[in-house]
Design an enzyme around this catalytic site. Structure first.
Site, PDB file in Angstrom:
ATOM      1  N   LYS A  39       0.833  -1.204   0.000  1.00 37.29           N
ATOM      2  CA  LYS A  39       0.000   0.000   0.000  1.00 37.29           C
ATOM      3  C   LYS A  39       0.870   1.258   0.000  1.00 37.29           C
ATOM      4  O   LYS A  39       2.062   1.215   0.296  1.00 37.29           O
ATOM      5  CB  LYS A  39      -0.917   0.025   1.221  1.00 37.29           C
ATOM      6  CG  LYS A  39      -1.754  -1.223   1.427  1.00 37.29           C
ATOM      7  CD  LYS A  39      -2.642  -1.543   0.242  1.00 37.29           C
ATOM      8  CE  LYS A  39      -3.459  -2.793   0.499  1.00 37.29           C
ATOM      9  NZ  LYS A  39      -3.778  -3.520  -0.704  1.00 37.29           N
ATOM     10  N   ASP A  40       0.234   2.375  -0.321  1.00 37.55           N
ATOM     11  CA  ASP A  40       0.933   3.657  -0.335  1.00 37.55           C
ATOM     12  C   ASP A  40       1.518   3.972   1.038  1.00 37.55           C
ATOM     13  O   ASP A  40       0.924   3.639   2.063  1.00 37.55           O
ATOM     14  CB  ASP A  40      -0.025   4.776  -0.743  1.00 37.55           C
ATOM     15  CG  ASP A  40      -0.566   4.587  -2.146  1.00 37.55           C
ATOM     16  OD1 ASP A  40      -1.486   3.755  -2.316  1.00 37.55           O
ATOM     17  OD2 ASP A  40      -0.066   5.258  -3.063  1.00 37.55           O
ATOM     18  N   THR A  41       2.661   4.633   1.035  1.00 36.51           N
ATOM     19  CA  THR A  41       3.297   5.016   2.296  1.00 36.51           C
ATOM     20  C   THR A  41       2.678   6.291   2.856  1.00 36.51           C
ATOM     21  O   THR A  41       2.218   6.316   4.004  1.00 36.51           O
ATOM     22  CB  THR A  41       4.811   5.215   2.089  1.00 36.51           C
ATOM     23  OG1 THR A  41       5.386   3.972   1.675  1.00 36.51           O
ATOM     24  CG2 THR A  41       5.487   5.670   3.380  1.00 36.51           C
ATOM     25  N   GLN A  84       4.450   5.964  -7.941  1.00 38.92           N
ATOM     26  CA  GLN A  84       5.066   5.336  -6.760  1.00 38.92           C
ATOM     27  C   GLN A  84       5.781   4.044  -7.092  1.00 38.92           C
ATOM     28  O   GLN A  84       6.567   3.541  -6.289  1.00 38.92           O
ATOM     29  CB  GLN A  84       4.038   5.116  -5.644  1.00 38.92           C
ATOM     30  CG  GLN A  84       2.899   4.185  -5.962  1.00 38.92           C
ATOM     31  CD  GLN A  84       1.680   4.918  -6.478  1.00 38.92           C
ATOM     32  OE1 GLN A  84       1.780   5.722  -7.393  1.00 38.92           O
ATOM     33  NE2 GLN A  84       0.531   4.631  -5.910  1.00 38.92           N
TER      34      GLN A  84
END
Length: 412
Positions: A96-98, A175
């Site tokens: 998942k996105d940070t 990303q």
């Protein structure tokens, strides 16, 4: 369709599919502006507020994790180290996105009772299970995103209206490569070419404007050969850089020092190269015609099978993620793919000649992004929510709205 700026082109995203004006804005002014909730294969949403799952007797524990501003992979590495586990004893359905608030399932082998307290990480619920969570059990993710400081609200609204009916290119998003240091794919190329010197130069001698002063100083020291000084300067979160430097200080040759980077991170570099090449292929395919209409030479997916398109056959257009064991397009599409591979100096067989754990096979990816449950509201801020299948990127949608020259300045 209009040309993208140089930054996007460097990642293989040569075009915007919308020809609307740039709205500007910032997508992650605060972590709560970017909410990601995992969606299981059966449609169950792993909501921030909680989830109910049916336990099964077995040797795994599933854990509902909510994290903020936390790197998924580094969290897993920390848990493995703290609990004395091997990497294969912890699994996830997806990274998942940070810079976000994210909600997902992780699984740990065994009966988990004492998890460490970690800043910005909550372990909400636990269930015994008979198997680990894996990508095959995940449909995708539900996103709720707030875009702030929008410069041109009318441009945002025009783009969002267009996105409801247009065929969006299923690019790999920012990303996948990085926006402060967009080099993951370059490191991947150095790995598959087994060029240790090139890898070192990219990691330590290629310095970008938006890096912190500390990171810049550390890279400069390493690039000049002062490995001990560089190791002292790099903060502990720079896992990859510190691993290489420690290896060199132990007397390892450069290649083996690079191989001391955690295998999960090295694999991300190789997969980033595959993603970059796919983006290039997709950009070229956009030049040849609408993505939702197969043309001669295209590969199409029909009932889970990938075949070459024939008139009247139907199916959804796919392109290869380069590796061994995949079909290549034919005709104009195939010619374009082969020319791009030649230009990049990459051959599919290179991916199979990697050390164990880094060998990646090819696959296929749909060229059109599947967008579900799309909603938006426009006021001073713009709020967007939607569901995407696993492997698709929310930033691909948002880049069409913002159209950033420098993605990092806009929160990407």
């Amino acid at each position: 369709m209009i040309e993208a700026p140089p930054f996007d082109k460097s990642l293989g995203m040569l075009y915007y599919v919308t020809d609307t004006c740039p709205a500007g804005g910032v997508i992650k002014a605060r972590p709560e502006d970017f909410i990601v909730e995992e969606v299981l294969k059966d449609g169950t949403v792993v909501a921030l507020t909680g989830i109910s799952l049916k336990p099964r007797v077995g040797s795994w524990t599933w854990i509902h994790v909510v994290k903020k501003n936390t790197d998924t992979l580094k969290l897993l590495l920390y848990l493995a180290k703290t609990l004395g586990l091997k990497a294969r004893d912890i699994s996830i359905g997806g990274i998942k996105d940070t810079r976000a608030v994210t909600s997902q399932i992780i699984s740990i082998r065994g009966d988990v009772t004492n998890l460490p307290k970690i800043r910005n990480v909550e372990f909400l619920s636990f269930w015994p299970m008979d198997k680990p969570i894996t990508p095959s059990l995940i449909y995708g993710n539900r996103f709720t995103i707030t875009l702030r400081n929008v410069e041109k609200v009318d441009c945002a609204e025009a783009t969002l209206k267009t996105l409801q009916y247009i065929a969006l290119p299923n690019y790999y998003g920012y990303q996948r490569f990085g926006t402060i240091r967009p080099v993951s794919h370059l490191l991947g190329k150095a790995l598959v070419k087994k060029d240790a010197e090139e890898f070192f130069d990219i990691m330590f001698c290629k310095i970008f404007a938006y890096e912190s002063d500390v990171a810049k100083k550390a890279r400069e020291a390493a690039c000049k050969g002062d490995y001990r000084r560089a190791l002292e300067i790099f903060p502990k979160r720079f896992i990859e850089e510190r691993a290489v430097l420690r290896g060199l200080l132990r007397g390892l040759d450069l290649w083996n020092a690079i191989m001391s980077i955690p295998i999960q991170i090295l694999r991300i570099y190789v997969e980033a190269l595959q993603s970059y090449l796919f983006n290039l292929f997709l950009s070229k395919r956009m030049e040849l015609g609408p993505l939702n209409r197969p043309i001669e030479g295209d590969l199409v997916e029909i009932n889970g099978q990938v075949v070459h398109y024939a008139e009247g056959l139907g199916g959804e257009v796919v392109l290869p993620t380069v590796g061994v064991g995949v079909k290549m397009p034919r005709g104009k599409v195939g010619e374009a793919v082969l020319q791009l591979l030649k230009r990049e100096g990459v051959e599919p067989s290179m991916f199979l000649k990697m050390p164990r754990g880094l060998r990646v096979y090819g696959g296929y990816r749909k060229v059109v992004l599947t967008l579900r449950d799309f909603r938006y509201a426009v006021d001073k801020e713009v709020t967007v929510s939607f569901t995407l299948p696993r492997g698709s990127y929310a930033t691909v949608i948002l880049r069409e709205v913002v159209k950033p020259e420098e993605p990092y300045r806009h929160g990407f």
